[in-house]
Design an enzyme around this catalytic site. Structure first.
Site, PDB file in Angstrom:
ATOM      1  N   LYS A   1      74.856  23.669  -7.321  1.00  0.00           N
ATOM      2  CA  LYS A   1      74.344  24.253  -8.567  1.00  0.00           C
ATOM      3  C   LYS A   1      75.470  24.446  -9.582  1.00  0.00           C
ATOM      4  O   LYS A   1      75.264  24.291 -10.781  1.00  0.00           O
ATOM      5  CB  LYS A   1      73.641  25.582  -8.265  1.00  0.00           C
ATOM      6  CG  LYS A   1      72.315  25.388  -7.525  1.00  0.00           C
ATOM      7  CD  LYS A   1      71.339  24.597  -8.383  1.00  0.00           C
ATOM      8  CE  LYS A   1      69.979  24.460  -7.761  1.00  0.00           C
ATOM      9  NZ  LYS A   1      69.037  23.721  -8.608  1.00  0.00           N
TER      10      LYS A   1
ATOM     11  N   TYR B   1      74.436  24.506  -1.248  1.00  0.00           N
ATOM     12  CA  TYR B   1      73.568  24.827  -2.399  1.00  0.00           C
ATOM     13  C   TYR B   1      74.357  25.373  -3.584  1.00  0.00           C
ATOM     14  O   TYR B   1      74.229  24.870  -4.713  1.00  0.00           O
ATOM     15  CB  TYR B   1      72.512  25.852  -1.954  1.00  0.00           C
ATOM     16  CG  TYR B   1      71.552  26.241  -3.049  1.00  0.00           C
ATOM     17  CD1 TYR B   1      70.414  25.474  -3.295  1.00  0.00           C
ATOM     18  CD2 TYR B   1      71.772  27.366  -3.843  1.00  0.00           C
ATOM     19  CE1 TYR B   1      69.533  25.820  -4.311  1.00  0.00           C
ATOM     20  CE2 TYR B   1      70.895  27.713  -4.858  1.00  0.00           C
ATOM     21  CZ  TYR B   1      69.776  26.943  -5.080  1.00  0.00           C
ATOM     22  OH  TYR B   1      68.905  27.284  -6.095  1.00  0.00           O
TER      23      TYR B   1
ATOM     24  N   ASP C   1      57.090  14.581  -8.690  1.00  0.00           N
ATOM     25  CA  ASP C   1      57.415  15.300  -7.453  1.00  0.00           C
ATOM     26  C   ASP C   1      57.257  14.317  -6.296  1.00  0.00           C
ATOM     27  O   ASP C   1      56.885  13.155  -6.500  1.00  0.00           O
ATOM     28  CB  ASP C   1      56.514  16.543  -7.280  1.00  0.00           C
ATOM     29  CG  ASP C   1      57.206  17.669  -6.503  1.00  0.00           C
ATOM     30  OD1 ASP C   1      57.630  17.413  -5.362  1.00  0.00           O
ATOM     31  OD2 ASP C   1      57.303  18.794  -7.025  1.00  0.00           O
TER      32      ASP C   1
ATOM     33  N   THR D   1      59.116  32.104  -5.531  1.00  0.00           N
ATOM     34  CA  THR D   1      58.431  30.810  -5.387  1.00  0.00           C
ATOM     35  C   THR D   1      58.181  30.565  -3.897  1.00  0.00           C
ATOM     36  O   THR D   1      58.706  31.308  -3.048  1.00  0.00           O
ATOM     37  CB  THR D   1      59.311  29.700  -5.980  1.00  0.00           C
ATOM     38  OG1 THR D   1      60.575  29.741  -5.317  1.00  0.00           O
ATOM     39  CG2 THR D   1      59.522  29.891  -7.479  1.00  0.00           C
TER      40      THR D   1
ATOM     41  N   ASP E   1      61.072  10.082  -5.573  1.00  0.00           N
ATOM     42  CA  ASP E   1      62.166  10.875  -5.021  1.00  0.00           C
ATOM     43  C   ASP E   1      63.329  10.817  -6.010  1.00  0.00           C
ATOM     44  O   ASP E   1      63.867   9.738  -6.273  1.00  0.00           O
ATOM     45  CB  ASP E   1      62.570  10.260  -3.670  1.00  0.00           C
ATOM     46  CG  ASP E   1      63.716  11.005  -3.000  1.00  0.00           C
ATOM     47  OD1 ASP E   1      64.369  11.842  -3.660  1.00  0.00           O
ATOM     48  OD2 ASP E   1      63.965  10.724  -1.816  1.00  0.00           O
ATOM     49  N   VAL E   2      63.703  11.963  -6.554  1.00  0.00           N
ATOM     50  CA  VAL E   2      64.753  11.969  -7.587  1.00  0.00           C
ATOM     51  C   VAL E   2      66.108  11.492  -7.060  1.00  0.00           C
ATOM     52  O   VAL E   2      66.984  11.138  -7.846  1.00  0.00           O
ATOM     53  CB  VAL E   2      64.925  13.362  -8.247  1.00  0.00           C
ATOM     54  CG1 VAL E   2      63.673  13.794  -8.994  1.00  0.00           C
ATOM     55  CG2 VAL E   2      65.361  14.416  -7.235  1.00  0.00           C
TER      56      VAL E   2
HETATM   57  N1  LIG Z   1      63.273  30.398  -6.539  1.00  0.00           N
HETATM   58  C1  LIG Z   1      64.443  30.870  -6.872  1.00  0.00           C
HETATM   59  O1  LIG Z   1      64.751  32.068  -6.674  1.00  0.00           O
HETATM   60  C2  LIG Z   1      65.475  29.974  -7.507  1.00  0.00           C
HETATM   61  C3  LIG Z   1      66.660  30.561  -7.992  1.00  0.00           C
HETATM   62  C4  LIG Z   1      67.609  29.744  -8.609  1.00  0.00           C
HETATM   63  C5  LIG Z   1      67.375  28.388  -8.736  1.00  0.00           C
HETATM   64  N2  LIG Z   1      66.219  27.837  -8.241  1.00  0.00           N
HETATM   65  C6  LIG Z   1      66.033  26.400  -8.425  1.00  0.00           C
HETATM   66  O2  LIG Z   1      64.824  26.178  -9.080  1.00  0.00           O
HETATM   67  C7  LIG Z   1      64.334  24.876  -8.757  1.00  0.00           C
HETATM   68  C8  LIG Z   1      62.888  24.972  -8.310  1.00  0.00           C
HETATM   69  O3  LIG Z   1      62.864  25.759  -7.129  1.00  0.00           O
HETATM   70  P1  LIG Z   1      61.559  26.551  -6.681  1.00  0.00           P
HETATM   71  O4  LIG Z   1      62.034  27.865  -6.179  1.00  0.00           O
HETATM   72  O5  LIG Z   1      60.519  26.471  -7.722  1.00  0.00           O
HETATM   73  O6  LIG Z   1      61.174  25.702  -5.390  1.00  0.00           O
HETATM   74  P2  LIG Z   1      59.824  24.902  -4.972  1.00  0.00           P
HETATM   75  O7  LIG Z   1      60.080  24.415  -3.602  1.00  0.00           O
HETATM   76  O8  LIG Z   1      58.639  25.777  -5.219  1.00  0.00           O
HETATM   77  O9  LIG Z   1      59.797  23.689  -5.983  1.00  0.00           O
HETATM   78  C9  LIG Z   1      60.705  22.619  -5.870  1.00  0.00           C
HETATM   79  C10 LIG Z   1      59.929  21.316  -6.010  1.00  0.00           C
HETATM   80  O10 LIG Z   1      60.888  20.240  -6.001  1.00  0.00           O
HETATM   81  C11 LIG Z   1      60.322  19.193  -5.246  1.00  0.00           C
HETATM   82  N3  LIG Z   1      61.371  18.309  -4.719  1.00  0.00           N
HETATM   83  C12 LIG Z   1      62.265  18.595  -3.751  1.00  0.00           C
HETATM   84  N4  LIG Z   1      63.014  17.520  -3.498  1.00  0.00           N
HETATM   85  C13 LIG Z   1      62.593  16.527  -4.327  1.00  0.00           C
HETATM   86  C14 LIG Z   1      62.975  15.183  -4.526  1.00  0.00           C
HETATM   87  N5  LIG Z   1      63.948  14.631  -3.790  1.00  0.00           N
HETATM   88  N6  LIG Z   1      62.318  14.455  -5.475  1.00  0.00           N
HETATM   89  C15 LIG Z   1      61.325  15.005  -6.208  1.00  0.00           C
HETATM   90  N7  LIG Z   1      60.910  16.280  -6.055  1.00  0.00           N
HETATM   91  C16 LIG Z   1      61.544  17.031  -5.117  1.00  0.00           C
HETATM   92  C17 LIG Z   1      59.572  19.881  -4.120  1.00  0.00           C
HETATM   93  O11 LIG Z   1      58.604  19.012  -3.533  1.00  0.00           O
HETATM   94  C18 LIG Z   1      58.963  21.072  -4.855  1.00  0.00           C
HETATM   95  O12 LIG Z   1      57.663  20.797  -5.318  1.00  0.00           O
HETATM   96  C19 LIG Z   1      65.279  24.329  -7.703  1.00  0.00           C
HETATM   97  O13 LIG Z   1      66.243  23.494  -8.330  1.00  0.00           O
HETATM   98  C20 LIG Z   1      65.937  25.575  -7.157  1.00  0.00           C
HETATM   99  O14 LIG Z   1      67.200  25.336  -6.603  1.00  0.00           O
HETATM  100  C21 LIG Z   1      65.273  28.588  -7.628  1.00  0.00           C
END
Ligand SMILES: NC(=O)c1ccc[n+]([C@@H]2O[C@H](COP(=O)([O-])OP(=O)(O)OC[C@H]3O[C@@H](n4cnc5c(N)ncnc54)[C@H](O)[C@@H]3O)[C@@H](O)[C@H]2O)c1
Length: 261
Positions: free
Chosen positions: A156, A152, A39, A187, A60-61
């Site tokens: 996706k 977004y 992360d 989240t 950073d990914v």
């Molecule tokens: N929460 C939802 O309802 C939902 C729905 C569909 C998809 N998603 C997807 O699920 C995944 C996780 O989301 P979440 O809701 O757990 O969010 P979150 O913010 O709780 O977790 C995302 C994590 O990714 C890390 N991150 C962001 N950019 C980064 C980078 N450049 N390099 C490394 N790490 C990085 C952040 O620091 C964070 O810890 C995401 O891809 C999001 O698009 C979430």
């Protein structure tokens, strides 16, 4: 009974310090995987990893040099990365395309598309050389339904399609690649959007046939399945874990969701 699906193999979970990534990392650790959380912030990442007995690495990914260096460090310290959950992503508030700045558009694409591709190729090329591996990419239900999320949702859709493209590429090399598409999961970023009045939790619940949001652990269970030997013939698919949201998306046309009997 504790399942030992991981058998001590190394899995990298990007975006694993929070939300879906953290819940999945925790589940995978309980199922016998040797988890490395990747992360952005070193302190936060190490703290999350410590909670579940995992290792951590900050990178950073979206940065190819940092991603390659991170993979080298992980393999030097822990051995071959046999599984990847390419999950790091950023969400976006709804907006009109007329108002969406190109800097915001570029930021979302850099992480959700470029970053996912980099993680997959950096891990996948090693797996393919060794003849085995599993990758799961985090998509979203917005990959297959329209939403006012003009960077977004397309990012996706591309990430989900990437799973199929890479599955075809590496199938003969023993590497399976799938996507998982969460519905609405409470989240930290989604909770923040609810608190700021940008999302109505009742609307999110009403749109799902099961009448509720999805728990982060329920995404983790889907990821664990796709990485496990139970899914040994599954590659190139997109698995929605959405409390039925995709199936229910047409129901407003028919007077709303069907009531409980
Ligand atoms: N929460 C939802 O309802 C939902 C729905 C569909 C998809 N998603 C997807 O699920 C995944 C996780 O989301 P979440 O809701 O757990 O969010 P979150 O913010 O709780 O977790 C995302 C994590 O990714 C890390 N991150 C962001 N950019 C980064 C980078 N450049 N390099 C490394 N790490 C990085 C952040 O620091 C964070 O810890 C995401 O891809 C999001 O698009 C979430």
């Amino acid at each position: 009974m504790t399942r030992d699906e991981g058998r001590g193999r190394v899995v990298l979970v990007t975006g694993g310090a929070s939300g879906i990534g953290f819940a999945t990392a925790s589940l995978l650790a309980r199922r016998g995987w040797r988890v490395v959380i990747g992360d952005l912030d070193a302190g936060r990442t190490a703290g999350a990893a410590a909670e579940i007995g995992a290792s951590s690495i900050a990178f950073d990914v979206a940065d190819e040099h940092a991603t390659e260096a991170a993979m080298e460090r992980i393999e030097a310290a822990h051995g071959p990365v046999e599984a990847l959950f390419a999950n790091a992503g950023v969400i976006q508030p709804g907006s009109n395309p007329e108002e969406l700045s190109m800097s915001e558009f570029d930021r979302v694409i850099a992480v959700n598309l470029r970053g996912v591709y980099l993680s997959c190729v950096t891990a996948g090329k090693r797996m393919a050389r060794r003849g085995r591996g599993g990758i799961v990419i985090t998509g979203s239900v917005t990959a297959s339904r329209a939403a006012p999320l003009h960077a977004y949702a397309p990012s996706k859709a591309a990430a989900v399609h990437m799973a199929a493209c890479l599955a075809v590429e590496w199938g003969r090399s023993g590497v399976r690649v799938n996507a998982i598409s969460p519905g609405y999961v409470a989240t930290p970023p989604v909770r923040a959007a609810i608190e700021r009045g940008l999302r109505d939790p009742q609307l999110l619940r009403d749109a799902a046939p099961l009448g509720r949001l999805v728990e982060p652990e329920e995404i983790g269970a889907g990821v664990a399945f796709l990485l496990s030997d139970d899914a040994s013939a599954i590659t190139g698919i997109n698995l929605p874990v959405d409390a039925g949201w995709l199936a229910g998306a047409t129901m407003t046309t028919y007077g709303g969701m069907r009531p409980a009997r």
